[in-house]
Design an enzyme around this catalytic site. Structure first.
Site, PDB file in Angstrom:
ATOM      1  N   SER A 152       0.834  -1.204   0.000  1.00  0.00           N
ATOM      2  CA  SER A 152       0.000   0.000   0.000  1.00  0.00           C
ATOM      3  C   SER A 152       0.874   1.262   0.000  1.00  0.00           C
ATOM      4  O   SER A 152       1.596   1.487  -0.962  1.00  0.00           O
ATOM      5  CB  SER A 152      -0.959  -0.068   1.198  1.00  0.00           C
ATOM      6  N   ASP A 158     -10.491  -4.470  -4.432  1.00  0.00           N
ATOM      7  CA  ASP A 158      -9.816  -3.448  -3.608  1.00  0.00           C
ATOM      8  C   ASP A 158     -10.585  -2.127  -3.700  1.00  0.00           C
ATOM      9  O   ASP A 158     -10.706  -1.558  -4.781  1.00  0.00           O
ATOM     10  CB  ASP A 158      -8.374  -3.280  -4.130  1.00  0.00           C
ATOM     11  N   HIS A 211      -8.206  -4.870  -0.209  1.00  0.00           N
ATOM     12  CA  HIS A 211      -6.912  -4.207   0.007  1.00  0.00           C
ATOM     13  C   HIS A 211      -6.001  -5.052   0.901  1.00  0.00           C
ATOM     14  O   HIS A 211      -4.782  -4.900   0.873  1.00  0.00           O
ATOM     15  CB  HIS A 211      -7.152  -2.821   0.623  1.00  0.00           C
TER      16      HIS A 211
END
Ligand code: MLT
Length: 195
Positions: free
Chosen positions: A96, A146, A177
């Site tokens: 991320s 996501d 995610h």
């Protein structure tokens, strides 16, 4: 930094927003047993959560800060290499926010990394000039569900990396995610294949 095994690459582990330097250690050990692990803590705080660079909103990056923090990270890597005597190839493994600074590092300082695993990553910026990544392997691990990183954005990131002559492997999981077991298996196979 953890101890190393001869021949293994060194992994640069870059955690996500709100994470810390311990988060990705188990993943690093699973991906490359015996690899040296370099795992810095992001220096930016957003409501107490550690990050590697500032953002203006979710997915909207403070580009000046990203550029400065990427230069900082490149300096950290260089100092750590000297301090710990790291001769091995360095492969970034970022999740991320960590994936986003990893791709910024790859595009701005291509000589720093031998490759990267970008998990749930976004486009950090569009390079204003051509970048040459000389067939460095890059694995993109993404979730079809996501809510933060859309499929178009992943496609754009893959295109930027391909245009820079990276050897891109794009993998989709039926996931959001959060990482799934499939991501770990894919990344482990990829590491075995390329390093
Ligand atoms: C970022 O700020 O890097 C992305 O929005 C991902 C995140 O950290 O949430």
């Amino acid at each position: 930094m953890a101890a190393t095994t001869a021949g293994a690459p060194c992994l640069l582990l870059l955690h996500g927003t709100g994470g810390d330097e311990n988060d990705l250690l188990p993943l690093g050990r699973a991906l490359a047993p015996g690899a040296a692990l370099l795992s810095p803590l992001g220096k930016v705080r957003e409501q107490g959560m550690a990050r590697f660079f500032r953002r203006l909103a979710e997915g909207v990056f403070d580009q000046k800060d990203l550029e400065a923090r990427t230069t900082d990270l490149a300096g950290f890597v260089e100092r750590a290499r000297a301090l710990y005597g790291i001769q091995e190839k360095l492969v970034a493994v970022g999740f991320s926010n960590g994936a986003n600074i990893a791709s910024s590092l790859l595009l701005r300082f291509p000589e720093t990394l031998a490759g990267a695993v970008l998990m749930r990553g976004m486009v950090p910026f569009v390079p204003p000039q051509p970048v040459e990544l000389k067939r460095k392997p890059v694995l993109l691990l993404n979730g079809l569900e996501d809510p933060i990183v859309g499929t178009d954005e992943v496609g754009e990131l893959a295109n930027i990396l391909r245009a820079a002559n990276a050897e891109v492997t794009l993998h989709w999981e039926q996931a959001g995610h959060t990482l799934s077991q499939g991501d770990v298996l894919m990344a482990t196979d990829w590491m075995r294949k390329f390093y």
